[in-house]
Design a protein around this motif. Sequence first.
Motif, PDB file in Angstrom:
ATOM      1  N   LEU A  18      -4.064  65.526  69.934  1.00 32.21           N
ATOM      2  CA  LEU A  18      -2.913  66.342  69.530  1.00 32.21           C
ATOM      3  C   LEU A  18      -3.055  67.702  70.208  1.00 32.21           C
ATOM      4  N   GLU A  19      -2.715  67.752  71.484  1.00 34.55           N
ATOM      5  CA  GLU A  19      -2.999  68.902  72.338  1.00 34.55           C
ATOM      6  C   GLU A  19      -2.394  70.223  71.866  1.00 34.55           C
ATOM      7  N   ASP A  20      -1.226  70.189  71.295  1.00 27.61           N
ATOM      8  CA  ASP A  20      -0.564  71.425  70.888  1.00 27.61           C
ATOM      9  C   ASP A  20      -0.776  71.759  69.420  1.00 27.61           C
ATOM     10  N   THR A  21      -1.771  71.147  68.797  1.00 24.19           N
ATOM     11  CA  THR A  21      -2.029  71.345  67.371  1.00 24.19           C
ATOM     12  C   THR A  21      -3.369  72.036  67.186  1.00 24.19           C
ATOM     13  N   ARG A  22      -3.391  73.025  66.297  1.00 22.77           N
ATOM     14  CA  ARG A  22      -4.626  73.718  65.935  1.00 22.77           C
ATOM     15  C   ARG A  22      -4.947  73.360  64.490  1.00 22.77           C
ATOM     16  N   PRO A  23      -6.213  73.462  64.071  1.00 20.04           N
ATOM     17  CA  PRO A  23      -6.565  73.132  62.691  1.00 20.04           C
ATOM     18  C   PRO A  23      -5.709  73.860  61.658  1.00 20.04           C
ATOM     19  N   GLU A  24      -5.413  75.126  61.922  1.00 19.22           N
ATOM     20  CA  GLU A  24      -4.611  75.889  60.952  1.00 19.22           C
ATOM     21  C   GLU A  24      -3.157  75.432  60.896  1.00 19.22           C
ATOM     22  N   ASP A  25      -2.724  74.628  61.862  1.00 18.06           N
ATOM     23  CA  ASP A  25      -1.364  74.076  61.848  1.00 18.06           C
ATOM     24  C   ASP A  25      -1.237  72.898  60.884  1.00 18.06           C
ATOM     25  N   ILE A  26      -2.359  72.328  60.481  1.00 18.28           N
ATOM     26  CA  ILE A  26      -2.355  71.142  59.613  1.00 18.28           C
ATOM     27  C   ILE A  26      -2.549  71.583  58.176  1.00 18.28           C
ATOM     28  N   ASP A  27      -1.571  71.299  57.331  1.00 16.38           N
ATOM     29  CA  ASP A  27      -1.655  71.594  55.897  1.00 16.38           C
ATOM     30  C   ASP A  27      -2.543  70.537  55.265  1.00 16.38           C
ATOM     31  N   ALA A  28      -3.656  70.957  54.669  1.00 13.93           N
ATOM     32  CA  ALA A  28      -4.631  70.022  54.098  1.00 13.93           C
ATOM     33  C   ALA A  28      -4.039  69.153  52.997  1.00 13.93           C
ATOM     34  N   ALA A  29      -3.022  69.634  52.317  1.00  8.44           N
ATOM     35  CA  ALA A  29      -2.426  68.876  51.216  1.00  8.44           C
ATOM     36  C   ALA A  29      -1.220  68.045  51.653  1.00  8.44           C
ATOM     37  N   ALA A  30      -0.735  68.248  52.866  1.00  3.32           N
ATOM     38  CA  ALA A  30       0.455  67.537  53.344  1.00  3.32           C
ATOM     39  C   ALA A  30       0.122  66.092  53.696  1.00  3.32           C
ATOM     40  N   PRO A  31       1.101  65.205  53.589  1.00  4.52           N
ATOM     41  CA  PRO A  31       0.874  63.810  53.979  1.00  4.52           C
ATOM     42  C   PRO A  31       0.512  63.721  55.467  1.00  4.52           C
ATOM     43  N   LEU A  32      -0.343  62.766  55.795  1.00  2.00           N
ATOM     44  CA  LEU A  32      -0.717  62.560  57.195  1.00  2.00           C
ATOM     45  C   LEU A  32       0.256  61.618  57.889  1.00  2.00           C
ATOM     46  N   PHE A  33       0.871  60.703  57.140  1.00  2.00           N
ATOM     47  CA  PHE A  33       1.709  59.670  57.728  1.00  2.00           C
ATOM     48  C   PHE A  33       3.167  59.867  57.364  1.00  2.00           C
ATOM     49  N   VAL A  34       4.033  59.451  58.275  1.00  2.00           N
ATOM     50  CA  VAL A  34       5.488  59.541  58.183  1.00  2.00           C
ATOM     51  C   VAL A  34       5.906  61.007  58.069  1.00  2.00           C
ATOM     52  N   GLU A  35       5.814  61.583  56.880  1.00  2.00           N
ATOM     53  CA  GLU A  35       6.130  63.003  56.715  1.00  2.00           C
ATOM     54  C   GLU A  35       4.905  63.812  57.130  1.00  2.00           C
TER      55      GLU A  35
END
Length: 90
Positions: A18-35
Amino acid sequence: MPPLELEIKELIISALVLEDTRPEDIDAAAPLFVEGLGLDSIDALELGLALQKRYGVHMSADSAETRKHFSSVTALAAFVAANRKPAIPT
């Protein structure tokens, strides 16, 4: 951010390229799949393999329990913390 959650975010980014993604861009509580992060079943297989290699955890591909563990970074971190194999000293 808890250290294991950061490690898992970094693992997701590197394993799934995921080249354009940084760790802080990922919400730890958000769903990983579909949404949320929007991963698919192929991503799940790749991520499962990466988790197995890095932490020594094993999951059944089609179980409801595995889907629960893959629901978010927070859920994955809890699963890894409870099931990872101890590191082998080098």
